[in-house]
Design an enzyme around this catalytic site. Structure first.
Site, PDB file in Angstrom:
ATOM      1  N   ASP A  22       0.866  -1.184   0.000  1.00 35.74           N
ATOM      2  CA  ASP A  22       0.000   0.000   0.000  1.00 35.74           C
ATOM      3  C   ASP A  22       0.899   1.229   0.000  1.00 35.74           C
ATOM      4  OD1 ASP A  22      -1.686   2.129   0.427  1.00 35.74           O
ATOM      5  OD2 ASP A  22      -2.893   1.131   1.958  1.00 35.74           O
ATOM      6  N   HIS A 137      -5.505  12.136  13.739  1.00 37.92           N
ATOM      7  CA  HIS A 137      -6.477  12.067  12.632  1.00 37.92           C
ATOM      8  C   HIS A 137      -7.702  11.222  12.990  1.00 37.92           C
ATOM      9  CE1 HIS A 137      -3.604  14.016  10.076  1.00 37.92           C
ATOM     10  NE2 HIS A 137      -2.741  13.016  10.139  1.00 37.92           N
TER      11      HIS A 137
END
EC number: 3.5.1.48
Length: 675
Positions: A22, A137
């Site tokens: 990824d 986040h």
């Protein structure tokens, strides 16, 4: 009184990693944590901190910031295979899961709470939690951006609940916007959230309109959310300091927090592939130092991002050095922030002027915040104007090199004190009384007397000069002492002696900060000395190396002093970059309201000149002497309390001084030039 710094780390939090390919997530590696701790251990910093054990956060603690549904979903991940983990991760944005990440995320949140407990119980003054996964986040019901649980949001809510706190400051210097923290507190006036972040007019992740400067909070929380967007890459030390001096610190002092929590992402440092900024690791020494006088020193630093392992380790070390009270490194080459940074600073100050007294005068004096966006022709990013080619390859963040930070060694003695003869003074730890004057010092006193003070015969004054020279030599020549405080009777002679001796060899530039009325015999025209005078009587300045601030006495005197200190004195002082700071208090000044902020100024100016600060106090005032020694020794300083609105006359005076000096001292600028 609390002292020392906590360090919280457990290698267990490195025991998860990306199990598939990824590109968006491959930079978040276990080495981020282990390299940070190893850097602290190699430099002897881990050994100087108080080790606090890690614990897991309880489900009840996690639920302070997250929904039950989200927690239950994450709890299932330890039993998933790789395909199931991939599918689960795809539900969220730029995050990956692993069978051990739930365990590590509970440790990360728990470690942060351990730090809050250690600081709030005054077992330590401050500390740092090295944690992974990061948290800023993460949202109530969503993982995001490598973050599973929002460590800092949980910590703030925990501190409010367990310690009845009403004012918490969260400073997020990560290069990404911590939208999870913003969402958690945007309606809460008890938490002031400040974030600077790479934004590039919403083209940079997380690409949210609410990351712009116009998002100030909602309802009762309006004004308690401050976003400072970086709309180009390559921001420097000057840009970061300008943001602190002209936005964060004025509001922080007005807010008067009871606890400071830092979301410490070091992807805003040079060399980081995410941030692409140019600020050196040493800047974090100064950012940390500038926050430390707030909240009586109660400060919790929590690791967030940072993906260049070299700059990450260096930046973590610089931060912990400052938490421990080590002298800050000198930073050269400071000047005007870039136009893009100034545009953002100007916009933030304007939009926040409805909420903070520090900025209320801007409604009339600064331009409309809806300026045209900067592009490559007027100060915006220029990277795209020169495409990479074989002959002109485009540099990546990893290609950038920078010098290794210099060692920051604490002096064997923090503070040397010379009280008046016959006065007994109980000194803080690592402080000492000055000893007898050496033969070489006596000869130097005689030389200075013969050259400058032929008629001087007063033995008390001559003894004071000997003490001044002795302390300066121990500070400047042998590095044995960090700073000093001398009580003197004749201020004029003492200042001349100190400057004559300091400028003969060790100090190429001296910053003189004088609190008091009356003239000092200080020459500033050769550029070696910059004189700041804080007084109550009008004076006229013409030299660019002199700044006089005449503040009106009354209830707003403290606010005026702090506004002048943060917005004028510190920017000029940092750009001047002295090798020595001479702090002076006149006899009458000790009897004014100016002394309420003298301790805070003494703390803050120690960020200059590697902490080499000599204070001269005219006459004996017990409270002033004890306050000065306490500040010099690195002890916590009592908060000032909420600051009152500035007097219009003081605002006008300060703006006139800014306009007069900012052509020479660019760090004073907080607006984009109209020319």
């Amino acid at each position: 009184m609390a002292s020392g710094s906590a360090l919280i780390f457990d290698e267990e939090m490195s025991r998860y990693k990306l199990l598939w390919t990824d590109p968006a997530c491959e930079i978040e590696v276990p080495e981020r944590l282990t390299v940070s701790y190893e850097a602290l251990r190699t430099h002897g910093l881990a050994q100087r901190c108080k080790a606090v054990p890690v614990r897991q956060a309880t489900e009840q603690e996690i639920l302070l910031a997250h929904s039950e549904e989200y927690l239950e979903a994450v709890k299932q991940t330890p039993g998933m295979n790789v395909e199931e983990l991939m599918a689960f991760s795809k539900k969220y944005n730029d995050v990956y899961f692993h069978q051990n990440i739930y365990h590590c995320a509970k440790l990360a949140a728990g470690a942060t709470l351990q730090l809050v407990d250690s600081v709030m119980k005054r077992e330590v003054r401050n500390g740092m939690a090295l944690v992974r996964p990061p948290g800023h986040h993460s949202q109530r019901s969503a993982a995001n951006g490598f973050c599973v649980f929002n460590n800092v949001a949980i910590a703030a809510l925990y501190a409010k609940k367990n310690y009845n706190l009403n004012r918490i400051l969260i400073v997020d210097w990560d290069v990404h916007h911590g939208q999870g923290i913003q969402y958690c507190f945007e309606e809460d006036p008890s938490v002031l959230y400040f974030s600077w972040h790479r934004y590039e007019h919403q083209s940079f992740w997380p690409n949210l309109p609410e990351s712009d400067y116009s998002s100030v909070g909602k309802g009762k929380g309006s004004g308690f959310n401050i976003n400072l967007p970086w709309n180009k890459v390559g921001m420097t030390n000057s840009d970061y300091l300008a943001a602190f001096f002209h936005v964060l610190l004025p509001v922080a002092y007005e807010f008067d927090p009871e606890l400071v929590i830092v979301s410490a992402g070091f992807d805003s440092a040079i060399g980081d592939p995410e941030g692409e900024m140019c600020a050196l690791p040493e800047i974090f020494a100064h950012l940390t130092h500038l926050l430390m006088p707030l909240a009586a020193g109660k400060m919790c630093v929590v690791l967030e991002g940072g993906y260049n392992l070299t700059s990450l380790g260096q930046s973590v070390c610089q931060t912990v050095h400052s938490l421990l009270g080590d002298p800050t490194p000198r930073i050269s080459g400071l000047g005007t922030a870039c136009d893009s940074a100034l545009e953002s600073i100007q916009n933030v100050r304007n939009v926040q002027s409805s909420y903070w007294s520090s900025f209320k005068h801007l409604a009339q004096s600064e331009t409309n915040p809806k300026r045209p966006r900067l592009d490559a022709t007027n100060g915006g990013p220029k990277e795209s104007s020169e495409p990479a080619s074989e002959s002109n390859p485009k540099k990546t963040a990893q290609d950038i090199v920078w010098p290794e930070p210099l060692k920051r060694m604490p002096a064997s003695v923090r503070t040397v004190v010379v009280p008046p003869p016959g006065v007994e003074l109980t000194l803080p730890k690592n402080c000492q009384h000055s000893g007898d004057i050496s033969e070489s010092t006596a000869k130097e006193v005689q030389r200075i007397r013969d050259k400058h003070f032929h008629d001087l015969t007063d033995q008390n004054i001559l003894r004071s000069l000997g003490n001044i020279i002795s302390v300066l030599d121990r500070m400047m020549r042998s590095d044995e002492v960090c700073n000093g405080c001398v009580v003197v009777s004749d201020l004029s002679v003492s200042v001349q002696c100190a400057l004559q001796h300091a400028l003969t060899e060790p100090a190429e530039r001296v910053l003189v900060v004088y609190v008091g009325d009356g003239e000092l015999p200080v020459k500033t025209n050769d550029g070696k000395v910059f004189l700041v005078q804080i007084c109550t009587k009008e004076t006229e300045d013409k030299c660019v190396n002199r700044l006089s601030l005449c503040l009106r006495e009354g209830e707003s005197l403290t606010a005026g002093f702090m506004q002048a200190l943060l917005g004028l004195i510190l920017p000029v002082a940092y750009e001047f970059n002295p090798a020595l700071v001479l702090g002076i208090v006149g006899e009458t000044a000790a009897k004014t309201g100016l002394m309420t902020v003298w301790g805070h100024m003494t703390c803050l100016i120690q960020g200059l000149a590697r902490g080499r600060t000599l204070t001269l106090l005219q006459g004996y005032d017990k409270d002033l002497l004890e306050l000065t020694v306490s500040a010099l020794s690195g002890a916590s300083i009592s908060p000032l309390g909420p600051l009152r609105a500035l007097k219009p006359e003081d605002v006008e005076m300060m703006e006139k001084q800014r306009q007069r000096l900012q052509e020479r001292w660019g760090l004073l600028r907080c607006t984009v030039s109209e020319s």
